[in-house]
Design a protein around this motif. Structure first.
Motif, PDB file in Angstrom:
ATOM      1  N   THR A  27     -39.733 -16.893 -28.376  1.00  0.00           N
ATOM      2  CA  THR A  27     -40.594 -15.939 -27.534  1.00  0.00           C
ATOM      3  C   THR A  27     -39.875 -14.534 -27.072  1.00  0.00           C
ATOM      4  O   THR A  27     -38.637 -14.572 -27.077  1.00  0.00           O
ATOM      5  N   VAL A  28     -40.532 -13.881 -26.636  1.00  0.00           N
ATOM      6  CA  VAL A  28     -39.903 -12.542 -25.966  1.00  0.00           C
ATOM      7  C   VAL A  28     -38.878 -12.685 -24.818  1.00  0.00           C
ATOM      8  O   VAL A  28     -37.740 -12.115 -24.823  1.00  0.00           O
ATOM      9  N   SER A  55     -40.249  -3.720 -12.308  1.00  0.00           N
ATOM     10  CA  SER A  55     -41.312  -3.319 -12.658  1.00  0.00           C
ATOM     11  C   SER A  55     -41.253  -1.901 -13.734  1.00  0.00           C
ATOM     12  O   SER A  55     -42.205  -1.729 -14.233  1.00  0.00           O
ATOM     13  N   PHE A  56     -40.215  -1.294 -13.626  1.00  0.00           N
ATOM     14  CA  PHE A  56     -40.072  -0.113 -14.513  1.00  0.00           C
ATOM     15  C   PHE A  56     -39.331  -0.430 -15.728  1.00  0.00           C
ATOM     16  O   PHE A  56     -38.901   0.534 -16.501  1.00  0.00           O
ATOM     17  N   VAL A  57     -39.468  -1.785 -16.006  1.00  0.00           N
ATOM     18  CA  VAL A  57     -38.720  -2.167 -17.378  1.00  0.00           C
ATOM     19  C   VAL A  57     -39.970  -2.603 -18.195  1.00  0.00           C
ATOM     20  O   VAL A  57     -40.843  -3.424 -17.840  1.00  0.00           O
ATOM     21  N   ASP A  65     -47.368  -3.704 -25.952  1.00  0.00           N
ATOM     22  CA  ASP A  65     -46.863  -3.781 -24.483  1.00  0.00           C
ATOM     23  C   ASP A  65     -47.137  -5.364 -24.464  1.00  0.00           C
ATOM     24  O   ASP A  65     -48.199  -6.003 -24.334  1.00  0.00           O
ATOM     25  N   ILE A  66     -46.078  -5.936 -23.849  1.00  0.00           N
ATOM     26  CA  ILE A  66     -46.256  -7.597 -23.815  1.00  0.00           C
ATOM     27  C   ILE A  66     -46.993  -7.797 -22.591  1.00  0.00           C
ATOM     28  O   ILE A  66     -47.550  -8.910 -22.383  1.00  0.00           O
ATOM     29  N   ARG A  67     -47.294  -6.977 -21.556  1.00  0.00           N
ATOM     30  CA  ARG A  67     -48.256  -7.070 -20.311  1.00  0.00           C
ATOM     31  C   ARG A  67     -49.624  -7.451 -21.003  1.00  0.00           C
ATOM     32  O   ARG A  67     -50.479  -8.153 -20.126  1.00  0.00           O
ATOM     33  N   TYR A  68     -49.915  -6.842 -22.168  1.00  0.00           N
ATOM     34  CA  TYR A  68     -51.320  -7.037 -22.758  1.00  0.00           C
ATOM     35  C   TYR A  68     -51.362  -8.409 -23.474  1.00  0.00           C
ATOM     36  O   TYR A  68     -52.413  -8.597 -24.120  1.00  0.00           O
ATOM     37  N   MET A  69     -50.340  -9.137 -23.710  1.00  0.00           N
ATOM     38  CA  MET A  69     -50.309 -10.153 -24.581  1.00  0.00           C
ATOM     39  C   MET A  69     -49.817 -11.420 -23.533  1.00  0.00           C
ATOM     40  O   MET A  69     -50.385 -11.428 -22.413  1.00  0.00           O
ATOM     41  N   ALA A  70     -48.938 -12.264 -24.087  1.00  0.00           N
ATOM     42  CA  ALA A  70     -48.597 -13.244 -23.194  1.00  0.00           C
ATOM     43  C   ALA A  70     -47.553 -13.242 -22.477  1.00  0.00           C
ATOM     44  O   ALA A  70     -46.757 -14.012 -21.924  1.00  0.00           O
ATOM     45  N   LYS A  71     -47.102 -12.032 -22.144  1.00  0.00           N
ATOM     46  CA  LYS A  71     -45.879 -11.423 -21.327  1.00  0.00           C
ATOM     47  C   LYS A  71     -44.657 -12.067 -21.972  1.00  0.00           C
ATOM     48  O   LYS A  71     -44.597 -11.966 -23.004  1.00  0.00           O
TER      49      LYS A  71
END
Lengths: 92, 160
Positions: A27-28, A55-57, A65-71
Motif C-alpha cells: 500500500t501507499v 496536512s501540507f504533505v 492524489d491519494i486523498r481521492y483514492m483510499a488514502k
C-alpha cells in the motif's frame, strides 16, 4: 511490490541527498513506512507525533492524489511511483 | 548551534518581492524563489551550511487562501509542481518561498513555523499601511521547533 518513492527537494538532505528510493510495499502507507525505515529523519517532517500525515504533505500515486483514492490504504503494484509533493502555507 | 545561512538576491528581484507585497496589500502575497543551491542533489560534496544560496528568478503566485487572505497564504501542491516545472525549464530549482505580512513585522509566526518545510528559504516582507518595509529570510531548523535567520545579501546584479 517494488515501488519508487519520489522525495521532494526540501527533504533530500534527510535522505542521503537521494531524489527517490525503491521500497517494497503493498500500500501507499507501507511505501511511506519503507521510506522512513530507510531514512528515519524523514519521519518527523512527513508525520505528526501521533503518526498522521502532516496536512501540507501531499502524496500522489502515479498522478492521482491519494486523498481521492483510499488514502494510505491505497494498494500499489509493481512499478508504481509514489510522489511526495509539498504544499506551502503560512501567515502572520 | 548557530547556522550561517546566506541568501543572495539581486536588487531588482528583491524590489519585485516588495512591490508584489504592496500591490496585493492588505492581502498576503506569495511566490516561489527560483535559484541555485550548492547543497542540492547532484552538486556533489558541499557543506550543509555557510554555502550561499542564490535567488535568480521569481515565480509569483496567487494566494489560495481566499477565506483569510489578510493573515494567511497557501500554495497548493499543483502550484508547487508548476513552480518546480518553471524552475527546471531555466535550469534552476525552487529554493524557497516568499510571502508578505500586512501590517505585521517580518518575523515568522507560529503558524509559519508549524507549516514550514526544512531546507527552503522563507522570505517575509513586512508591508506597513501599504508600504513595503523590512524584509527577512528564515529557515526551519531540523527539529521543526524553531527558525534560523538567514542573512539576505542584496547584490547589484544577478550572478548567473
Amino acid at each position: 511490490m517494488a515501488v519508487k518513492v519520489i522525495i521532494p527537494t526540501p527533504l533530500r538532505v534527510y535522505a542521503a541527498k537521494k531524489d527517490s528510493a525503491e521500497v517494497s510495499a503493498e500500500t501507499v502507507g507501507e511505501a511511506l513506512g519503507g521510506l522512513t525505515a530507510q531514512f528515519s529523519e524523514l519521519r518527523k517532517h512527513l508525520f505528526t507525533d501521533d503518526g498522521k500525515l502532516r496536512s501540507f504533505v501531499n502524496v500522489y500515486l502515479n498522478d492521482e492524489d491519494i486523498r481521492y483514492m483510499a488514502k494510505e490504504a491505497t494498494p500499489v503494484k509493481d512499478g508504481d511511483v509514489v510522489s511526495i509533493v509539498p504544499s506551502i502555507a503560512g501567515g502572520c | 548551534m548557530a547556522e550561517n545561512f546566506q541568501l543572495w538576491i539581486s536588487h531588482d528581484l528583491s524590489e519585485r518581492i516588495r512591490r508584489h507585497g504592496a500591490e496585493v496589500f492588505p492581502h498576503e502575497c506569495c511566490g516561489a524563489l527560483l535559484g541555485r543551491d550548492a547543497t542540492a542533489v547532484g552538486s556533489g560534496d558541499s557543506q550543509e551550511s555557510g554555502t550561499p544560496r542564490e535567488v535568480l528568478d521569481l515565480f509569483p503566485m496567487v494566494n489560495r487562501r481566499d477565506d483569510s487572505p489578510r493573515n494567511r497564504f497557501a500554495v497548493t501542491a499543483d502550484d508547487v509542481r508548476d513552480a518546480e516545472k518553471a524552475a527546471s525549464q531555466h535550469g534552476l530549482e525552487v529554493v524557497g518561498w516568499y510571502h508578505s505580512h500586512p501590517d505585521h513585522p517580518a518575523r515568522p509566526s507560529q503558524f509559519d513555523r508549524e507549516h514550514a518545510w526544512p531546507w527552503y528559504s522563507y522570505i517575509i516582507v513586512s508591508v506597513m499601511s501599504g508600504a513595503p518595509a523590512e524584509m527577512t529570510s528564515w529557515r526551519l531548523d531540523d527539529d521543526r521547533q524553531d527558525y534560523s535567520a538567514e542573512r539576505i545579501e542584496i547584490r547589484n546584479s544577478a550572478g548567473a
